[in-house]
Design a protein around this motif. Structure first.
Motif, PDB file in Angstrom:
ATOM      1  N   ILE A  97     -14.964   7.470  30.896  1.00  0.00           N
ATOM      2  CA  ILE A  97     -15.827   7.869  29.785  1.00  0.00           C
ATOM      3  C   ILE A  97     -15.053   8.727  28.778  1.00  0.00           C
ATOM      4  N   GLU A  98     -14.068   9.520  29.259  1.00  0.00           N
ATOM      5  CA  GLU A  98     -13.262  10.333  28.354  1.00  0.00           C
ATOM      6  C   GLU A  98     -12.402   9.451  27.451  1.00  0.00           C
ATOM      7  N   LEU A 121     -16.320  23.778  18.068  1.00  0.00           N
ATOM      8  CA  LEU A 121     -17.515  23.113  18.594  1.00  0.00           C
ATOM      9  C   LEU A 121     -17.852  23.566  20.015  1.00  0.00           C
ATOM     10  N   ASN A 122     -16.909  24.255  20.663  1.00  0.00           N
ATOM     11  CA  ASN A 122     -17.194  24.816  21.980  1.00  0.00           C
ATOM     12  C   ASN A 122     -17.966  26.122  21.884  1.00  0.00           C
ATOM     13  N   TYR A 123     -18.033  26.694  20.675  1.00  0.00           N
ATOM     14  CA  TYR A 123     -18.642  28.009  20.509  1.00  0.00           C
ATOM     15  C   TYR A 123     -19.860  28.012  19.600  1.00  0.00           C
ATOM     16  N   THR A 124     -19.806  27.201  18.555  1.00  0.00           N
ATOM     17  CA  THR A 124     -20.923  27.188  17.619  1.00  0.00           C
ATOM     18  C   THR A 124     -21.551  25.804  17.591  1.00  0.00           C
ATOM     19  N   SER A 125     -22.612  25.664  16.848  1.00  0.00           N
ATOM     20  CA  SER A 125     -23.339  24.399  16.810  1.00  0.00           C
ATOM     21  C   SER A 125     -22.619  23.359  15.955  1.00  0.00           C
ATOM     22  N   ALA A 150     -16.958  14.777  24.748  1.00  0.00           N
ATOM     23  CA  ALA A 150     -15.738  14.766  25.567  1.00  0.00           C
ATOM     24  C   ALA A 150     -15.582  16.122  26.267  1.00  0.00           C
ATOM     25  N   ASN A 151     -14.983  16.086  27.449  1.00  0.00           N
ATOM     26  CA  ASN A 151     -14.817  17.314  28.240  1.00  0.00           C
ATOM     27  C   ASN A 151     -13.374  17.797  28.302  1.00  0.00           C
ATOM     28  N   ILE A 201     -19.852  14.728  17.154  1.00  0.00           N
ATOM     29  CA  ILE A 201     -20.645  14.319  18.315  1.00  0.00           C
ATOM     30  C   ILE A 201     -19.733  13.837  19.438  1.00  0.00           C
ATOM     31  N   PHE A 202     -18.762  12.980  19.105  1.00  0.00           N
ATOM     32  CA  PHE A 202     -17.838  12.469  20.116  1.00  0.00           C
ATOM     33  C   PHE A 202     -17.018  13.601  20.736  1.00  0.00           C
TER      34      PHE A 202
END
Length: 296
Positions: free
Chosen positions: A211-212, A89-93, A29-30, A24-25
């Motif tokens: 926030i990051e 996590l950038n591609y799948t759930s 994060a971006n 989740i964290f």
């Protein structure tokens, strides 16, 4: 054995929630995956270092050249495990990624069979087939959604293999060192690896919005230090089977949190495939006869 101050299942439950928050964290994060991994490890090292320097630094003298080599390989594997898992996590759930990474016990068995000649049992074969079928079902369902989701699943499986390598190379060293010393050595090597990875990939160390930094620090404190230390504390009073099963609920917790935070609702194949994977891993790691609190 001393009576625990609280029932061990309470910290175990908190530990499951803590490790479930890892994905989740990362998703919140971006920053680039390598950067997130670097700061997760760096802050973990910085938090642990005072404790290590006060009570455990003398153990460094006990490390042989072989220990340093194996610890270095373990740290490198851990670094790339985080890079690939975070990238997945950038591609799948969240659900698919965490379930597939949870297949680590089966990857570990393959490694111990190939390198340590451990015996294959019928139970292991059946458990492996069940878990693989579940992972295939998840990947097939994700492919139906998009090719990028399948790519994310593949990254998660490679990340799972890498964390297995980290554990296999570290298990020999861990027998001669305290948990704190072993962890600080491997985490330092992992941090250095990630540092050079960021430089080679020409990614940015900062600046980032507040926030990051908040997510980076939480990743170090909650999943790394709180979650795993609670599991280690509980081992004094419960069977390792209890911890093994508890860890299997990480993808369950992560998937539930992802529904509320990202509105990532599960598909039928994810639910069925995830349950099949968890059932297969549970069959592999659990000895029902020992699934009780340790006797005093």
């Amino acid at each position: 054995m001393d009576k625990p101050p609280i029932h061990p299942y309470i910290p175990i439950f908190i530990g499951v929630i803590s490790v479930s928050l890892s994905a989740i964290f990362v998703k919140l994060a971006n920053a680039e995956s390598g950067v997130i991994a670097f700061y997760r490890m760096l802050f973990s090292v910085l938090i642990m270092m005072p404790w290590f320097l006060m009570y455990y630094r003398h153990e460094l003298k006990e490390l042989s050249k072989r220990d340093w080599l194996f610890s270095s390989i373990a740290g490198i594997f851990l670094a790339f495990h985080f890079i690939l898992w975070f990238e997945s996590l950038n591609y799948t759930s969240v659900a698919s990624s965490t379930v597939l990474v949870t297949m680590q016990p089966l990857f570990a068995f393959i490694g111990t069979y190939l390198f340590f000649k451990e015996k294959i049992t019928l139970k292991t074969v059946v458990a492996g087939i069940i878990a693989v079928l579940g992972s295939v079902l998840i990947s097939w369902g994700d492919f139906q959604v998009s090719g990028s989701a399948l790519y994310g699943d593949i990254l998660a499986l490679i990340a799972c293999a890498l964390v297995t390598g980290y554990l296999l190379f570290g298990q020999d060293v861990r027998q001669r060192l305290s948990l704190v010393t072993y962890t600080i050595v491997v985490y330092c090597i992992s941090t250095i690896t990630l540092f050079f990875y960021i430089i080679v990939r020409e990614q940015s160390f900062g600046p980032y919005p507040a926030i990051e930094w908040f997510w980076f620090i939480l990743l170090a404190i909650i999943p790394n230090l709180l979650g795993h230390n609670l599991f280690n504390w509980s081992l004094k009073w419960v069977s390792t089977n209890v911890i093994s099963i508890a860890i299997l609920f990480e993808p369950v917790g992560a998937a539930i949190l992802a529904i509320f935070i990202f509105q990532e609702y599960l598909t039928g194949t994810q639910i069925i495939g995830g349950l099949i994977v968890i059932a297969g891993i549970m069959l592999f790691v659990v000895d029902i006869k020992k699934f009780f609190l340790k006797k005093a």
